[in-house]
Design a protein around this motif. Structure first.
Motif, PDB file in Angstrom:
ATOM      1  N   ALA A   1       0.826  -1.211   0.000  1.00 23.01           N
ATOM      2  CA  ALA A   1       0.000   0.000   0.000  1.00 23.01           C
ATOM      3  C   ALA A   1       0.860   1.260   0.000  1.00 23.01           C
ATOM      4  O   ALA A   1       0.564   2.237  -0.709  1.00 23.01           O
ATOM      5  CB  ALA A   1      -0.927  -0.014   1.219  1.00 23.01           C
ATOM      6  N   SER A   2       1.934   1.245   0.769  1.00 26.48           N
ATOM      7  CA  SER A   2       2.822   2.410   0.804  1.00 26.48           C
ATOM      8  C   SER A   2       3.497   2.625  -0.544  1.00 26.48           C
ATOM      9  O   SER A   2       3.680   3.772  -0.984  1.00 26.48           O
ATOM     10  CB  SER A   2       3.877   2.225   1.897  1.00 26.48           C
ATOM     11  OG  SER A   2       3.281   2.165   3.175  1.00 26.48           O
ATOM     12  N   GLU A   3       3.856   1.557  -1.225  1.00 29.93           N
ATOM     13  CA  GLU A   3       4.479   1.693  -2.537  1.00 29.93           C
ATOM     14  C   GLU A   3       3.500   2.273  -3.556  1.00 29.93           C
ATOM     15  O   GLU A   3       3.875   3.124  -4.391  1.00 29.93           O
ATOM     16  CB  GLU A   3       4.983   0.335  -2.998  1.00 29.93           C
ATOM     17  CG  GLU A   3       5.779   0.391  -4.288  1.00 29.93           C
ATOM     18  CD  GLU A   3       6.402  -0.938  -4.647  1.00 29.93           C
ATOM     19  OE1 GLU A   3       7.087  -1.006  -5.683  1.00 29.93           O
ATOM     20  OE2 GLU A   3       6.204  -1.910  -3.883  1.00 29.93           O
TER      21      GLU A   3
ATOM     22  N   ALA B   1       9.425   8.086   2.329  1.00 24.93           N
ATOM     23  CA  ALA B   1       9.871   7.731   3.675  1.00 24.93           C
ATOM     24  C   ALA B   1       8.957   6.685   4.302  1.00 24.93           C
ATOM     25  O   ALA B   1       9.414   5.754   4.975  1.00 24.93           O
ATOM     26  CB  ALA B   1       9.939   8.974   4.547  1.00 24.93           C
ATOM     27  N   GLN B   2       7.642   6.832   4.090  1.00 24.06           N
ATOM     28  CA  GLN B   2       6.685   5.847   4.607  1.00 24.06           C
ATOM     29  C   GLN B   2       6.916   4.485   3.966  1.00 24.06           C
ATOM     30  O   GLN B   2       6.803   3.448   4.635  1.00 24.06           O
ATOM     31  CB  GLN B   2       5.261   6.334   4.344  1.00 24.06           C
ATOM     32  CG  GLN B   2       4.175   5.463   4.949  1.00 24.06           C
ATOM     33  CD  GLN B   2       4.187   5.492   6.460  1.00 24.06           C
ATOM     34  OE1 GLN B   2       4.608   6.479   7.073  1.00 24.06           O
ATOM     35  NE2 GLN B   2       3.715   4.395   7.073  1.00 24.06           N
TER      36      GLN B   2
ATOM     37  N   ARG C   1       8.978  -1.125   4.438  1.00 21.89           N
ATOM     38  CA  ARG C   1       9.901  -2.176   4.032  1.00 21.89           C
ATOM     39  C   ARG C   1      10.799  -2.605   5.188  1.00 21.89           C
ATOM     40  O   ARG C   1      11.116  -3.796   5.334  1.00 21.89           O
ATOM     41  CB  ARG C   1      10.741  -1.694   2.855  1.00 21.89           C
ATOM     42  CG  ARG C   1       9.955  -1.573   1.548  1.00 21.89           C
ATOM     43  CD  ARG C   1      10.805  -0.974   0.448  1.00 21.89           C
ATOM     44  NE  ARG C   1      10.080  -0.956  -0.833  1.00 21.89           N
ATOM     45  CZ  ARG C   1      10.542  -0.364  -1.926  1.00 21.89           C
ATOM     46  NH1 ARG C   1      11.723   0.261  -1.899  1.00 21.89           N
ATOM     47  NH2 ARG C   1       9.833  -0.391  -3.043  1.00 21.89           N
ATOM     48  N   THR C   2      11.221  -1.645   6.005  1.00 27.71           N
ATOM     49  CA  THR C   2      12.051  -1.980   7.169  1.00 27.71           C
ATOM     50  C   THR C   2      11.274  -2.832   8.159  1.00 27.71           C
ATOM     51  O   THR C   2      11.796  -3.827   8.695  1.00 27.71           O
ATOM     52  CB  THR C   2      12.554  -0.706   7.849  1.00 27.71           C
ATOM     53  OG1 THR C   2      13.310   0.068   6.917  1.00 27.71           O
ATOM     54  CG2 THR C   2      13.424  -1.033   9.039  1.00 27.71           C
ATOM     55  N   GLN C   3      10.032  -2.464   8.421  1.00 28.06           N
ATOM     56  CA  GLN C   3       9.221  -3.230   9.361  1.00 28.06           C
ATOM     57  C   GLN C   3       8.927  -4.635   8.846  1.00 28.06           C
ATOM     58  O   GLN C   3       8.810  -5.569   9.629  1.00 28.06           O
ATOM     59  CB  GLN C   3       7.918  -2.485   9.642  1.00 28.06           C
ATOM     60  CG  GLN C   3       8.107  -1.241  10.497  1.00 28.06           C
ATOM     61  CD  GLN C   3       6.802  -0.536  10.794  1.00 28.06           C
ATOM     62  OE1 GLN C   3       5.800  -0.755  10.110  1.00 28.06           O
ATOM     63  NE2 GLN C   3       6.805   0.326  11.794  1.00 28.06           N
ATOM     64  N   SER C   4       8.819  -4.779   7.525  1.00 28.75           N
ATOM     65  CA  SER C   4       8.606  -6.127   6.991  1.00 28.75           C
ATOM     66  C   SER C   4       9.821  -7.009   7.225  1.00 28.75           C
ATOM     67  O   SER C   4       9.705  -8.236   7.320  1.00 28.75           O
ATOM     68  CB  SER C   4       8.281  -6.049   5.496  1.00 28.75           C
ATOM     69  OG  SER C   4       9.384  -5.514   4.764  1.00 28.75           O
ATOM     70  N   GLY C   5      11.022  -6.391   7.345  1.00 28.74           N
ATOM     71  CA  GLY C   5      12.221  -7.160   7.654  1.00 28.74           C
ATOM     72  C   GLY C   5      12.262  -7.639   9.092  1.00 28.74           C
ATOM     73  O   GLY C   5      13.012  -8.578   9.417  1.00 28.74           O
TER      74      GLY C   5
END
Length: 355
Positions: free
Chosen positions: A104-106, A159-160, A165-169
């Motif tokens: 969604a962010s992408e 930035a969002q 993506r960081t949180q998915s890691g």
């Protein structure tokens, strides 16, 4: 005359009976101990050459890995005791919600980029019209503000997207360094919550022994060469471990008046793990407290019980739990559970048969 003779005979019989009773009592006092047990009178011995302090083995690097996101554990690749490499995947947490948020962010970022392209072209047209004096300065300023606002929205969406993506890691749990899984308190299917411990990893190549020593020893024993280490089951006091480094923390405990001592163990010691009991031996300590020592044959080891047989008031062997200190040759120091003057059975196996 006959009554008088009868009285004399009765008196003689009474005296004979009393004398025979005293003889029997003396014979009972001199009777050997049950089974002919060999005993040893415990006496205090000078202990000016060695002092012992209890310690524990610790890891210099030990990490509790906790969850950073919520979700069910859908993959578990390790178990307690496994050796892992740095970056190795330990487990995976359900990442569907994180992946959808990243998608969604992408999409929002792509929409913002398209809006920025449109705002950029519109601003260029407004600049050309202003040069030809078809629009006012206010109209140009409004077009420029719209362009900058759209550009700021694009930066926020990018930035969002990076945050998503960081949180998915975070759904992939990896080992921070080469080590051993010490504890794994979760199972496949358990719910991970932020802050919940998932695994404990430690580095087996860097271990130390931590002990509390009297503050009086701190100033005189600063170098690692003055300390020796004994880990029961790994080595004995006859073959002590020499630490590779020593550190005395510069803080005295107000209640016990002791300093915390940390001794680094040599690398690649086989069988040593964090939590093991250890003894810190201090050779050449003047004025050390007197020691109580018993032969090795008197020690009884049953599961987690360590004890020896002591004669009670009736001369019978009684098993008593003790805490042992350093061993020297065929004798072992008793730290607690025994007092000077008591009789200890030398052969514990013989005492067990009598019991």
């Amino acid at each position: 005359m006959k009554p008088m003779q009868a009285r004399h005979r009765a008196l003689a019989f009474t005296l004979l009976t009393l004398l025979s009773g005293f003889g029997a009592a003396a014979h009972a006092a001199d009777a050997p101990r049950p089974g002919g047990l060999q005993t040893l009178m415990i006496r205090s011995q000078a202990n000016g050459t060695m002092a012992s302090h209890d310690g524990v083995v610790e890891a210099l690097r030990q990490t509790v890995i906790a969850a950073q996101v919520a979700g069910a554990i859908v993959q578990l690749d390790v178990k307690a005791g496994d050796r892992v490499k740095a970056g190795q995947v330990l487990m995976r947490i359900d990442a569907r919600a994180a992946e959808q948020a990243a998608t969604a962010s992408e999409a929002q970022a792509q929409s913002a980029r398209a809006a920025l392209q449109l705002a950029s072209r519109e601003f260029e047209r407004q600049q050309q019209l202003f040069k030809q004096h078809y629009i006012s300065q206010a109209a140009l300023d409004q077009a420029e503000a719209q362009f900058k606002a759209t550009q700021a929205q694009v930066n926020a969406q990018v930035a969002q997207l990076g945050l998503a993506r960081t949180q998915s890691g975070f759904n992939i749990v990896r080992s921070p360094y080469d080590g051993v899984i010490a504890e794994l308190p979760v199972n496949l299917g358990d719910m991970a919550m932020p802050g919940r411990a998932l695994a404990t990893v430690y580095d087996p190549s860097a271990l130390r022994v931590t002990a509390n020593v009297p503050q009086s020893l701190g100033a005189s024993l600063a170098g690692p060469s003055r300390w020796l280490i004994e880990i029961p089951g790994i080595n004995t006091a006859d073959t002590p471990i020499v630490p590779t480094g020593a550190q005395l923390l510069p803080l005295v405990d107000a209640s016990s008046h002791t300093l915390q001592l940390r001794l680094n163990l040599p690398a690649k010691l086989t069988g040593v793990v964090p939590g093991m009991f250890a003894r810190v031996l201090v050779p050449g300590v003047p004025g050390a407290a007197p020691a109580l020592r018993v032969p090795r044959s008197a020690i009884v080891r049953r599961a987690e019980l360590t004890g020896l047989y002591v004669l009670d008031a009736k001369g019978a062997p009684l098993l008593r739990q003790v805490r042992l200190g350093a061993a020297q040759g065929e004798s072992v120091e008793v730290l607690s559970g025994l007092t000077a003057g008591e009789q200890v059975v030398v052969d514990s196996a013989a005492a067990a048969r009598i019991r």
